[in-house]
Write a protein that holds these residues in place. Sequence first.
Motif, PDB file in Angstrom:
ATOM      1  N   GLY A  76       0.815  -1.207   0.000  1.00  0.00           N
ATOM      2  CA  GLY A  76       0.000   0.000   0.000  1.00  0.00           C
ATOM      3  C   GLY A  76       0.849   1.258   0.000  1.00  0.00           C
ATOM      4  N   VAL A  77       1.947   1.230   0.730  1.00  0.00           N
ATOM      5  CA  VAL A  77       2.869   2.372   0.745  1.00  0.00           C
ATOM      6  C   VAL A  77       3.507   2.532  -0.640  1.00  0.00           C
ATOM      7  CG1 VAL A  77       4.991   3.302   1.757  1.00  0.00           C
ATOM      8  CG2 VAL A  77       3.290   2.172   3.219  1.00  0.00           C
ATOM      9  N   MET A  78       3.924   1.418  -1.232  1.00  0.00           N
ATOM     10  CA  MET A  78       4.514   1.463  -2.578  1.00  0.00           C
ATOM     11  C   MET A  78       3.538   2.073  -3.583  1.00  0.00           C
ATOM     12  SD  MET A  78       6.330  -2.310  -2.684  1.00  0.00           S
ATOM     13  CE  MET A  78       6.640  -2.269  -4.445  1.00  0.00           C
ATOM     14  N   GLU A  79       2.288   1.641  -3.540  1.00  0.00           N
ATOM     15  CA  GLU A  79       1.280   2.157  -4.461  1.00  0.00           C
ATOM     16  C   GLU A  79       1.116   3.668  -4.314  1.00  0.00           C
ATOM     17  OE1 GLU A  79      -2.115  -0.165  -3.393  1.00  0.00           O
ATOM     18  OE2 GLU A  79      -1.398  -1.944  -4.462  1.00  0.00           O
ATOM     19  N   ARG A  80       1.103   4.151  -3.087  1.00  0.00           N
ATOM     20  CA  ARG A  80       0.932   5.581  -2.840  1.00  0.00           C
ATOM     21  C   ARG A  80       2.130   6.382  -3.337  1.00  0.00           C
ATOM     22  NH1 ARG A  80      -2.110   2.695   0.485  1.00  0.00           N
ATOM     23  NH2 ARG A  80      -3.895   3.584   1.592  1.00  0.00           N
ATOM     24  N   VAL A  81       3.324   5.871  -3.114  1.00  0.00           N
ATOM     25  CA  VAL A  81       4.540   6.556  -3.570  1.00  0.00           C
ATOM     26  C   VAL A  81       4.580   6.584  -5.096  1.00  0.00           C
ATOM     27  CG1 VAL A  81       7.063   6.378  -3.648  1.00  0.00           C
ATOM     28  CG2 VAL A  81       5.860   6.107  -1.466  1.00  0.00           C
ATOM     29  N   LYS A  82       4.291   5.451  -5.719  1.00  0.00           N
ATOM     30  CA  LYS A  82       4.311   5.381  -7.182  1.00  0.00           C
ATOM     31  C   LYS A  82       3.226   6.258  -7.803  1.00  0.00           C
ATOM     32  CE  LYS A  82       4.453   1.048  -8.458  1.00  0.00           C
ATOM     33  NZ  LYS A  82       4.667  -0.396  -8.676  1.00  0.00           N
ATOM     34  N   ALA A  83       2.097   6.411  -7.119  1.00  0.00           N
ATOM     35  CA  ALA A  83       1.020   7.264  -7.621  1.00  0.00           C
ATOM     36  C   ALA A  83       1.458   8.726  -7.701  1.00  0.00           C
ATOM     37  CB  ALA A  83      -0.214   7.137  -6.733  1.00  0.00           C
ATOM     38  N   LYS A  84       2.472   9.091  -6.945  1.00  0.00           N
ATOM     39  CA  LYS A  84       3.019  10.460  -6.990  1.00  0.00           C
ATOM     40  C   LYS A  84       4.147  10.580  -8.013  1.00  0.00           C
ATOM     41  CE  LYS A  84       0.456  12.185  -3.744  1.00  0.00           C
ATOM     42  NZ  LYS A  84      -0.486  13.254  -3.982  1.00  0.00           N
ATOM     43  N   GLY A  85       4.357   9.511  -8.806  1.00  0.00           N
ATOM     44  CA  GLY A  85       5.349   9.565  -9.877  1.00  0.00           C
ATOM     45  C   GLY A  85       6.758   9.194  -9.466  1.00  0.00           C
ATOM     46  N   VAL A  86       6.921   8.660  -8.277  1.00  0.00           N
ATOM     47  CA  VAL A  86       8.263   8.294  -7.798  1.00  0.00           C
ATOM     48  C   VAL A  86       8.445   6.786  -7.989  1.00  0.00           C
ATOM     49  CG1 VAL A  86       9.808   8.236  -5.804  1.00  0.00           C
ATOM     50  CG2 VAL A  86       8.236  10.161  -6.108  1.00  0.00           C
ATOM     51  N   PRO A  87       9.455   6.387  -8.768  1.00  0.00           N
ATOM     52  CA  PRO A  87       9.690   4.959  -8.967  1.00  0.00           C
ATOM     53  C   PRO A  87      10.141   4.275  -7.678  1.00  0.00           C
ATOM     54  CG  PRO A  87      11.172   6.281 -10.341  1.00  0.00           C
ATOM     55  CD  PRO A  87      10.371   7.218  -9.508  1.00  0.00           C
ATOM     56  N   VAL A  88       9.788   2.988  -7.566  1.00  0.00           N
ATOM     57  CA  VAL A  88      10.139   2.186  -6.400  1.00  0.00           C
ATOM     58  C   VAL A  88      10.913   0.959  -6.862  1.00  0.00           C
ATOM     59  CG1 VAL A  88       9.220   0.812  -4.485  1.00  0.00           C
ATOM     60  CG2 VAL A  88       8.112   2.966  -5.110  1.00  0.00           C
ATOM     61  N   VAL A  89      12.012   0.678  -6.164  1.00  0.00           N
ATOM     62  CA  VAL A  89      12.826  -0.513  -6.402  1.00  0.00           C
ATOM     63  C   VAL A  89      12.808  -1.325  -5.114  1.00  0.00           C
ATOM     64  CG1 VAL A  89      15.141  -1.372  -6.911  1.00  0.00           C
ATOM     65  CG2 VAL A  89      14.306   0.687  -8.036  1.00  0.00           C
TER      66      VAL A  89
END
Length: 130
Positions: free
Chosen positions: A62-75
């Motif tokens: 859920g945290v990953m989804e929220r961060v990615k929704a703001k345009g920040v890639p996640v690894v």
Amino acid sequence: MPQNLIEAIVDANRTRKDFVADEVLQMVWDRVYEGKPKPVVGVYRLTMKSNSDNFRASSIRGVMERVKAKGVPVVVYEPTLDAPEFFGSEVTHDLEAFKAGCDVIVANRWSDELADVADKVYTRDLFKRD
């Protein structure tokens, strides 16, 4: 169990994910350097508890989804996951490359493996023992 208790738990979990994502994003924006390309958030391990292998139910999703929704890639750094990606995010097994390539690292549990990049680690593991 009364329905309103279940609803309260679901609401509290959503609020916590929102809070953590907002804090991580604030750390990202505080760390953005002039001229640097798009910042990257790293997730150090997917499990919520030590010695667990339950990735799918992990609230970090859920945290990953929220961060990615703001345009920040996640690894994701997860050495026990044998897949190239986890819910649309790249998975790596190379810890040194992971630490070097991430501007902020989210760690559910503190690990001494992160000591050399402690200034960019976000964790709620305040006592570094859980």
